[in-house]
Design a protein around this motif. Structure first.
Motif, short mmCIF file in Angstrom:
data_model
loop_
_atom_site.label_atom_id
_atom_site.label_comp_id
_atom_site.label_asym_id
_atom_site.label_seq_id
_atom_site.Cartn_x
_atom_site.Cartn_y
_atom_site.Cartn_z
N VAL A 133 17.05 -1.29 6.78
CA VAL A 133 16.12 -2.19 7.48
C VAL A 133 15.52 -3.18 6.48
O VAL A 133 14.98 -2.78 5.44
N PHE A 134 15.63 -4.46 6.81
CA PHE A 134 14.94 -5.50 6.06
C PHE A 134 13.75 -5.98 6.90
O PHE A 134 13.86 -6.12 8.12
N SER A 135 12.64 -6.28 6.24
CA SER A 135 11.52 -6.84 6.98
C SER A 135 10.60 -7.59 6.02
O SER A 135 10.76 -7.52 4.79
N THR A 136 9.64 -8.33 6.59
CA THR A 136 8.63 -9.02 5.78
C THR A 136 7.27 -8.46 6.15
O THR A 136 7.06 -7.92 7.24
N ILE A 137 6.33 -8.62 5.23
CA ILE A 137 4.95 -8.20 5.46
C ILE A 137 4.04 -9.15 4.69
O ILE A 137 4.40 -9.61 3.59
N HIS A 138 2.90 -9.48 5.26
CA HIS A 138 2.01 -10.44 4.62
C HIS A 138 1.05 -9.73 3.66
O HIS A 138 -0.04 -9.30 4.04
N THR A 139 1.48 -9.57 2.42
CA THR A 139 0.60 -9.09 1.36
C THR A 139 0.80 -9.98 0.14
O THR A 139 1.82 -10.67 0.03
N ASN A 140 -0.17 -9.95 -0.76
CA ASN A 140 -0.11 -10.84 -1.93
C ASN A 140 0.86 -10.37 -2.99
O ASN A 140 1.42 -11.18 -3.73
N ASP A 141 1.03 -9.05 -3.12
CA ASP A 141 1.94 -8.55 -4.15
C ASP A 141 2.64 -7.30 -3.62
O ASP A 141 2.36 -6.82 -2.52
N SER A 142 3.54 -6.77 -4.42
CA SER A 142 4.36 -5.63 -3.99
C SER A 142 3.55 -4.35 -3.76
O SER A 142 3.68 -3.70 -2.72
N PRO A 143 2.69 -3.93 -4.71
CA PRO A 143 1.98 -2.65 -4.52
C PRO A 143 1.09 -2.62 -3.28
O PRO A 143 0.90 -1.57 -2.66
N THR A 144 0.54 -3.77 -2.89
CA THR A 144 -0.36 -3.80 -1.74
C THR A 144 0.36 -3.48 -0.44
O THR A 144 -0.28 -3.12 0.55
N ALA A 145 1.69 -3.62 -0.40
CA ALA A 145 2.45 -3.33 0.81
C ALA A 145 2.29 -1.87 1.23
O ALA A 145 2.24 -1.55 2.43
N PHE A 146 2.18 -0.96 0.25
CA PHE A 146 1.99 0.46 0.58
C PHE A 146 0.69 0.65 1.34
O PHE A 146 0.65 1.29 2.40
N THR A 147 -0.40 0.11 0.79
CA THR A 147 -1.71 0.31 1.42
C THR A 147 -1.78 -0.40 2.78
O THR A 147 -2.47 0.07 3.68
N ARG A 148 -1.07 -1.55 2.92
CA ARG A 148 -1.09 -2.24 4.21
C ARG A 148 -0.44 -1.38 5.29
O ARG A 148 -0.95 -1.27 6.42
N LEU A 149 0.69 -0.75 4.99
CA LEU A 149 1.35 0.12 5.97
C LEU A 149 0.49 1.33 6.31
O LEU A 149 0.41 1.74 7.48
N ILE A 150 -0.16 1.90 5.30
CA ILE A 150 -1.03 3.06 5.54
C ILE A 150 -2.23 2.65 6.39
O ILE A 150 -2.65 3.38 7.29
N ASP A 151 -2.78 1.46 6.13
CA ASP A 151 -3.89 0.95 6.95
C ASP A 151 -3.47 0.74 8.40
O ASP A 151 -4.30 0.78 9.32
N MET A 152 -2.17 0.46 8.65
CA MET A 152 -1.68 0.31 10.02
C MET A 152 -1.64 1.64 10.76
O MET A 152 -1.43 1.68 11.98
N GLY A 153 -1.78 2.74 10.01
CA GLY A 153 -1.76 4.05 10.64
C GLY A 153 -0.52 4.87 10.36
O GLY A 153 -0.30 5.91 10.99
N ILE A 154 0.31 4.43 9.41
CA ILE A 154 1.52 5.18 9.04
C ILE A 154 1.16 6.23 8.00
O ILE A 154 0.43 5.95 7.03
N GLU A 155 1.66 7.45 8.17
CA GLU A 155 1.37 8.52 7.21
C GLU A 155 1.94 8.17 5.84
O GLU A 155 3.08 7.67 5.74
N PRO A 156 1.20 8.43 4.76
CA PRO A 156 1.67 8.11 3.40
C PRO A 156 3.04 8.68 3.07
O PRO A 156 3.87 8.03 2.44
N PHE A 157 3.33 9.93 3.53
CA PHE A 157 4.62 10.53 3.18
C PHE A 157 5.78 9.80 3.85
O PHE A 157 6.88 9.73 3.31
N LEU A 158 5.53 9.23 5.06
CA LEU A 158 6.57 8.45 5.73
C LEU A 158 6.80 7.12 5.02
O LEU A 158 7.94 6.67 4.89
N VAL A 159 5.71 6.52 4.56
CA VAL A 159 5.82 5.25 3.81
C VAL A 159 6.62 5.46 2.54
O VAL A 159 7.57 4.73 2.24
N SER A 160 6.25 6.47 1.78
CA SER A 160 6.90 6.69 0.48
C SER A 160 8.36 7.12 0.62
O SER A 160 9.20 6.78 -0.22
N SER A 161 8.68 7.87 1.68
CA SER A 161 10.05 8.37 1.82
C SER A 161 11.00 7.33 2.40
O SER A 161 12.21 7.42 2.20
N SER A 162 10.47 6.33 3.11
CA SER A 162 11.35 5.34 3.74
C SER A 162 11.53 4.07 2.91
O SER A 162 12.60 3.46 2.92
#
Length: 568
Positions: A414-443
């Motif tokens: 899966v390719f996608s875009t997300i509006h964050t200023n840098d790469s590391p912030t993408a993790f916290t943005r997905l978690i803020d959306m309500g995605i479990e951290p383990f799902l974010v890190s594993s995918s």
């Protein structure tokens, strides 16, 4: 000059065309498939210049190897239409000793010489040129002959007259009934041609109380182009709406449309957006050139990032995110990645809002929230279409993110875009959306952050010796500079006095390692993840930009402008 009677086959042999090729073309011509000259022109390996010389000899014409565009008289070009020039295969070049010199592309264009003789009322001298050369020069000559928007506006002001009140043209709801239709059409056409010449990505038309402001976005920066009087606002907007298929009577709500046009042989797709504002309607047009070639080697990645990113996009499953603000080139990067992996053995599907470029061999779907065709709903449907690769235009809500993660965990890339200023912030943005951290890190397998920096104009950029304070501010040791210099913008005719010409990406590639996954699962913030990624070898956006500034591709000022958030 008298016409020579030598058979064309004999002339072709004299000009180096192999007899076997001539025989094959003659056989084709006898079957009625085509004539001899056209048949030869279509055959691989035939010297087109030799063919044109032979045809010129047969008809008593001189052969012109190339045409000096600077010598072509644009006033002569303006007297005929582009359609006539293409259909007849003729192009008026210049007048010398009262004789009109004309380029033609083949024997079928000979009647066109007579037409131009009548039109211009003077003797005509024909020059035979290669058909491809003529096509290229014709497009460039008509592009050059197009009047600028400001010149057309001066003509309109003279035609309309200063005595009209500002309300006179606003009463015209339909341009068909508007006596100033022709000048307005010329003005709108000139806006398109001028924007293409100046490589603009967007045209902004903004109404104010006493005037309109027309601005072009060139290499990411807005520049004012022309200021038409406010009385023309309704006519200009109506003309654009008609071209885009919008409702010209509806001025209270935003509207979106599309214009497909050709400009000097180039197909242009124009996305049109109108918005009601205080003094009328504001129109923004995004210009997209069809036929763009997407290639990872042309987006500006350095060799190291290109190599690693290529390995990532050939993975069987996982999520690769590209992040950055609007207009940072994310779509171009993703299209270039899809073009790289696109092959008959892969089923690639995309979900976009809107579809900006059509890609052969890829199934593209445009979202339509009015009928519940959202990113999330289309993604669910795509999973039933047996995809190998899915591009999700933007991950903007929890449902889309959850579906994308589910797709990646069930064996899809899966390719996608997300509006964050840098790469590391993408993790916290997905978690803020309500995605479990383990799902974010594993995918997630990688996150690519990017910006677009303007390239220095190669014709006028100048070298200078930076001060110690400048180098200290950005952390560049002087020994890293080539010959002790950096480069800065100056400005010349080739870059419209801007000092920059074109843009190139600067990148930050974060590859998700086991250590980073552990950090994400432990709830670490973006700052901690960034420190770990840098320790593992990630180069930041600013560092990549500085490398390009040292190489002379861009200026230090431009790098600081597009990465200013890193200094906050």
């Amino acid at each position: 000059m008298p016409i020579r009677r030598d058979p064309i086959a004999s002339l072709l042999r004299n000009h180096g065309v192999p007899p076997t090729v001539i025989a094959a073309a003659q056989e084709q011509a006898q079957r009625g498939d085509t004539d001899l000259v056209d048949g030869l022109a279509a055959m691989p390996g035939v010297d087109r210049a030799a063919l044109s010389r032979a045809v010129a000899d047969q008809h008593g014409l001189e052969f012109l190897e190339s045409i000096d565009l600077e010598r072509v008289n644009v006033d002569l070009v303006r007297r005929i239409s582009l359609g006539l020039a293409r259909d007849q295969g003729v192009l008026p070049l210049w007048i010398e000793d009262e004789v009109l010199h004309v380029a033609i592309g083949g024997p079928r264009s000979l009647p066109g010489l007579d037409d131009l003789r009548v039109l211009f009322g003077r003797p005509v001298h024909g020059w035979m040129v290669n058909a491809e050369t003529l096509k290229d020069v014709t497009n460039k000559a008509f592009d050059k002959a197009t009047r600028s928007a400001s010149e057309v506006m001066e003509e309109i002001n003279e035609d309309v007259g200063a005595q009209e009140s500002p309300s006179d043209l606003k009463l015209a709801e339909d341009l068909i009934d508007d006596p100033n239709q022709a000048p307005i059409i010329r003005f709108v056409n000139s806006l398109f041609s001028e924007s293409i010449k100046k490589r603009a990505s967007d045209i902004h038309i903004e109404p104010f109380e006493k005037e309109l402001s027309v601005r072009f976005r060139i290499d990411g920066v807005l520049y004012e182009e022309v200021k038409p009087p406010a009385r023309l606002q309704a006519s200009i907007v109506s003309r654009i709406k008609i071209m885009a298929g919008l409702n010209i009577a509806e001025k209270r709500i935003p509207q979106d449309g599309r214009i497909r046009t050709r400009m000097a042989g180039r197909e242009i797709d124009v996305r049109v957006s109108s918005m009601p504002v205080r003094h009328g309607e504001r129109v923004v047009m995004r210009l997209l050139e069809k036929g763009n070639v997407f290639d990872l080697t042309r987006v500006g990645m350095n060799d190291d990032i290109t190599t690693r990113f290529r390995k990532l996009i050939h993975m069987p499953h996982g999520i690769i995110l590209v992040c950055g603000p609007t207009g940072s080139g994310k779509t171009t990067t993703l299209y270039s990645a899809l073009a790289e992996i696109n092959s008959p053995d892969k089923n690639i599907l995309t979900i976009e809002d809107p579809i900006e470029y059509e890609m052969r061999g890829i199934g593209q779907t445009q979202v339509n929230p009015k009928i519940d065709l959202t990113f999330a709903s289309v993604l669910r449907a795509h999973l039933r279409q047996d995809p190998d690769v899915i591009l999700v235009g933007e991950t903007r809500d929890r449902e889309t993110a959850a579906n994308a993660i589910q797709a990646s965990l069930t064996g899809h890339l899966v390719f996608s875009t997300i509006h964050t200023n840098d790469s590391p912030t993408a993790f916290t943005r997905l978690i803020d959306m309500g995605i479990e951290p383990f799902l974010v890190s594993s995918s997630l397998v990688a996150i690519l952050a990017q910006r677009l920096a303007r390239r220095l104009c190669p014709d006028c950029k100048e070298a200078y010796t930076p001060t110690d304070e400048e180098l200290r501010e950005v952390g560049i040791p002087r020994h890293r500079l080539t010959n002790g210099v950096l480069w800065r913008a100056k400005g010349c005719a080739n870059c419209n006095s801007k000092g920059y010409r074109g843009r190139s990406g600067i990148y930050e590639l974060l590859i998700v390692s086991d250590a980073i996954r552990n950090k994400v699962n432990a709830g670490a913030d973006a700052g901690a993840i960034k420190k770990l990624a840098i320790a593992e070898g990630m180069r930041t956006l600013r560092e990549d930009g500085i490398d390009k500034a040292i190489a002379g591709q861009t200026s230090l000022d431009e790098v600081l402008r597009v990465t200013k958030e890193e200094s906050v």
